[in-house]
Design a protein around this motif. Structure first.
Motif, mmCIF file in Angstrom:
data_model
loop_
_atom_site.group_PDB
_atom_site.id
_atom_site.type_symbol
_atom_site.label_atom_id
_atom_site.label_comp_id
_atom_site.label_asym_id
_atom_site.label_seq_id
_atom_site.Cartn_x
_atom_site.Cartn_y
_atom_site.Cartn_z
ATOM 1 N N TYR A 11 39.706 47.748 43.907
ATOM 2 C CA TYR A 11 39.616 46.632 42.968
ATOM 3 C C TYR A 11 40.826 46.675 42.043
ATOM 4 C CZ TYR A 11 38.046 44.252 38.699
ATOM 5 O OH TYR A 11 37.953 43.448 37.600
ATOM 6 N N SER A 12 41.435 45.515 41.838
ATOM 7 C CA SER A 12 42.532 45.415 40.888
ATOM 8 C C SER A 12 42.504 44.032 40.253
ATOM 9 C CB SER A 12 43.880 45.653 41.575
ATOM 10 O OG SER A 12 44.919 45.771 40.621
ATOM 11 N N THR A 13 43.185 43.911 39.122
ATOM 12 C CA THR A 13 43.327 42.613 38.473
ATOM 13 C C THR A 13 44.808 42.326 38.276
ATOM 14 O OG1 THR A 13 43.139 43.604 36.268
ATOM 15 C CG2 THR A 13 41.112 42.762 37.271
ATOM 16 N N PHE A 14 45.127 41.037 38.227
ATOM 17 C CA PHE A 14 46.501 40.577 38.072
ATOM 18 C C PHE A 14 46.537 39.447 37.049
ATOM 19 C CE2 PHE A 14 46.459 42.770 42.018
ATOM 20 C CZ PHE A 14 47.731 43.290 42.161
ATOM 21 N N PRO A 15 47.695 39.197 36.451
ATOM 22 C CA PRO A 15 47.776 38.155 35.429
ATOM 23 C C PRO A 15 47.580 36.745 35.976
ATOM 24 C CG PRO A 15 49.959 39.027 35.886
ATOM 25 C CD PRO A 15 48.974 39.890 36.625
ATOM 26 N N ASP A 16 47.831 36.568 37.283
ATOM 27 C CA ASP A 16 47.690 35.237 37.882
ATOM 28 C C ASP A 16 47.592 35.364 39.399
ATOM 29 O OD1 ASP A 16 50.481 35.255 38.966
ATOM 30 O OD2 ASP A 16 50.988 35.185 36.840
ATOM 31 N N THR A 17 47.186 34.274 40.030
ATOM 32 C CA THR A 17 46.998 34.245 41.476
ATOM 33 C C THR A 17 48.314 34.436 42.225
ATOM 34 O OG1 THR A 17 45.087 32.793 41.198
ATOM 35 C CG2 THR A 17 46.060 32.869 43.381
ATOM 36 N N ALA A 18 49.386 33.842 41.740
ATOM 37 C CA ALA A 18 50.679 33.952 42.427
ATOM 38 C C ALA A 18 51.131 35.410 42.535
ATOM 39 C CB ALA A 18 51.736 33.116 41.713
ATOM 40 N N THR A 19 50.999 36.167 41.457
ATOM 41 C CA THR A 19 51.390 37.577 41.485
ATOM 42 C C THR A 19 50.496 38.355 42.436
ATOM 43 O OG1 THR A 19 52.136 37.397 39.190
ATOM 44 C CG2 THR A 19 51.806 39.615 40.051
ATOM 45 N N ALA A 20 49.190 38.082 42.397
ATOM 46 C CA ALA A 20 48.259 38.756 43.300
ATOM 47 C C ALA A 20 48.596 38.444 44.761
ATOM 48 C CB ALA A 20 46.825 38.349 42.972
ATOM 49 N N LYS A 21 48.915 37.180 45.067
ATOM 50 C CA LYS A 21 49.281 36.802 46.442
ATOM 51 C C LYS A 21 50.539 37.529 46.893
ATOM 52 C CE LYS A 21 47.346 32.153 46.786
ATOM 53 N NZ LYS A 21 47.680 30.714 46.901
ATOM 54 N N ILE A 38 41.464 37.429 47.080
ATOM 55 C CA ILE A 38 41.896 37.101 45.717
ATOM 56 C C ILE A 38 40.936 36.067 45.143
ATOM 57 C CG2 ILE A 38 43.751 36.146 44.299
ATOM 58 C CD1 ILE A 38 45.668 37.207 46.577
ATOM 59 N N ILE A 39 40.344 36.429 44.036
ATOM 60 C CA ILE A 39 39.459 35.520 43.307
ATOM 61 C C ILE A 39 40.294 34.985 42.152
ATOM 62 C CG2 ILE A 39 37.299 35.301 42.030
ATOM 63 C CD1 ILE A 39 36.368 37.823 43.683
ATOM 64 N N PRO A 40 40.565 33.691 42.127
ATOM 65 C CA PRO A 40 41.596 33.145 41.264
ATOM 66 C C PRO A 40 41.442 33.313 39.762
ATOM 67 C CG PRO A 40 40.787 31.454 42.767
ATOM 68 C CD PRO A 40 39.968 32.676 42.971
ATOM 69 N N GLN A 41 40.238 33.262 39.230
ATOM 70 C CA GLN A 41 40.186 33.309 37.775
ATOM 71 C C GLN A 41 38.910 33.952 37.267
ATOM 72 O OE1 GLN A 41 41.035 29.646 35.804
ATOM 73 N NE2 GLN A 41 40.717 30.498 33.794
ATOM 74 N N MET A 42 39.100 34.843 36.323
ATOM 75 C CA MET A 42 37.997 35.429 35.565
ATOM 76 C C MET A 42 38.500 35.633 34.148
ATOM 77 S SD MET A 42 37.758 39.444 36.373
ATOM 78 C CE MET A 42 39.085 40.563 35.998
ATOM 79 N N SER A 56 42.891 35.584 30.846
ATOM 80 C CA SER A 56 42.506 35.065 32.146
ATOM 81 C C SER A 56 43.236 35.904 33.186
ATOM 82 C CB SER A 56 42.925 33.601 32.260
ATOM 83 O OG SER A 56 42.588 33.106 33.524
ATOM 84 N N GLU A 57 42.529 36.358 34.217
ATOM 85 C CA GLU A 57 43.142 37.186 35.257
ATOM 86 C C GLU A 57 42.620 36.773 36.626
ATOM 87 O OE1 GLU A 57 44.058 41.536 33.717
ATOM 88 O OE2 GLU A 57 41.914 41.117 33.574
ATOM 89 N N ALA A 58 43.312 37.215 37.666
ATOM 90 C CA ALA A 58 42.865 37.076 39.048
ATOM 91 C C ALA A 58 42.397 38.447 39.517
ATOM 92 C CB ALA A 58 44.009 36.573 39.927
ATOM 93 N N ILE A 59 41.363 38.467 40.340
ATOM 94 C CA ILE A 59 40.832 39.698 40.912
ATOM 95 C C ILE A 59 41.361 39.841 42.337
ATOM 96 C CG2 ILE A 59 38.743 40.921 41.657
ATOM 97 C CD1 ILE A 59 37.211 39.078 39.681
ATOM 98 N N MET A 60 41.743 41.063 42.707
ATOM 99 C CA MET A 60 42.097 41.343 44.096
ATOM 100 C C MET A 60 41.212 42.463 44.615
ATOM 101 S SD MET A 60 45.564 42.691 45.990
ATOM 102 C CE MET A 60 46.605 41.391 45.424
ATOM 103 N N LEU A 61 40.609 42.241 45.780
ATOM 104 C CA LEU A 61 39.857 43.256 46.492
ATOM 105 C C LEU A 61 40.669 43.621 47.727
ATOM 106 C CD1 LEU A 61 36.331 41.614 46.274
ATOM 107 C CD2 LEU A 61 37.260 43.429 44.814
ATOM 108 N N ILE A 62 41.046 44.882 47.815
ATOM 109 C CA ILE A 62 41.932 45.370 48.871
ATOM 110 C C ILE A 62 41.100 46.207 49.829
ATOM 111 C CG2 ILE A 62 43.990 46.751 49.373
ATOM 112 C CD1 ILE A 62 44.648 46.280 46.250
#
Length: 109
Positions: A11-21, A38-42, A56-62
């Motif tokens: 599990y990780s979080t990112f500042p936005d969807t573009a960075t996570a992608k 990638i879950i776009p917004q939380m 506001s952050e995006a979630i990434m499940l790896i």
């Protein structure tokens, strides 16, 4: 399942969807992850440097092999814009065998 074939979800979080992608695409491209979701917004509420913060952050499940978890964490830390990125590893104890086999086939042995 052997030790090499054990799977984890990171599990990780990112500042936005573009960075996570961007980071997620590199993980999959290099065989470090079979799949990222990638879950776009939380909304995150936390204390940072003494101040209560809401972002506001995006979630990434790896999804990857347990044997690759340290490499995945290191790769994310290099690419991540945060000083202290959230990176938590969860062991996968059960799952559909066909899916677990696919995860193993898509990652470095």
């Amino acid at each position: 399942m052997s030790e090499v074939e054990k799977m984890v979800m990171i599990y990780s979080t990112f500042p936005d969807t573009a960075t996570a992608k961007d980071v997620g695409g590199k993980l999959v491209d290099h065989g470090l992850a079979a799949c990222v979701n990638i879950i776009p917004q939380m909304t995150s509420i936390y204390r940072w440097e003494g101040a209560l913060t809401t972002d506001s952050e995006a979630i990434m499940l790896i999804k990857t092999r347990a044997a690759l978890a340290a490499k995945v964490i290191a790769a994310v830390e290099v690419e991540h814009p945060y000083d202290t990125p959230a990176l938590l590893v969860f062991e996968v104890t059960h799952g559909a065998q066909g899916y677990l086999d696919w995860l193993a086939s898509q990652t470095q042995a």
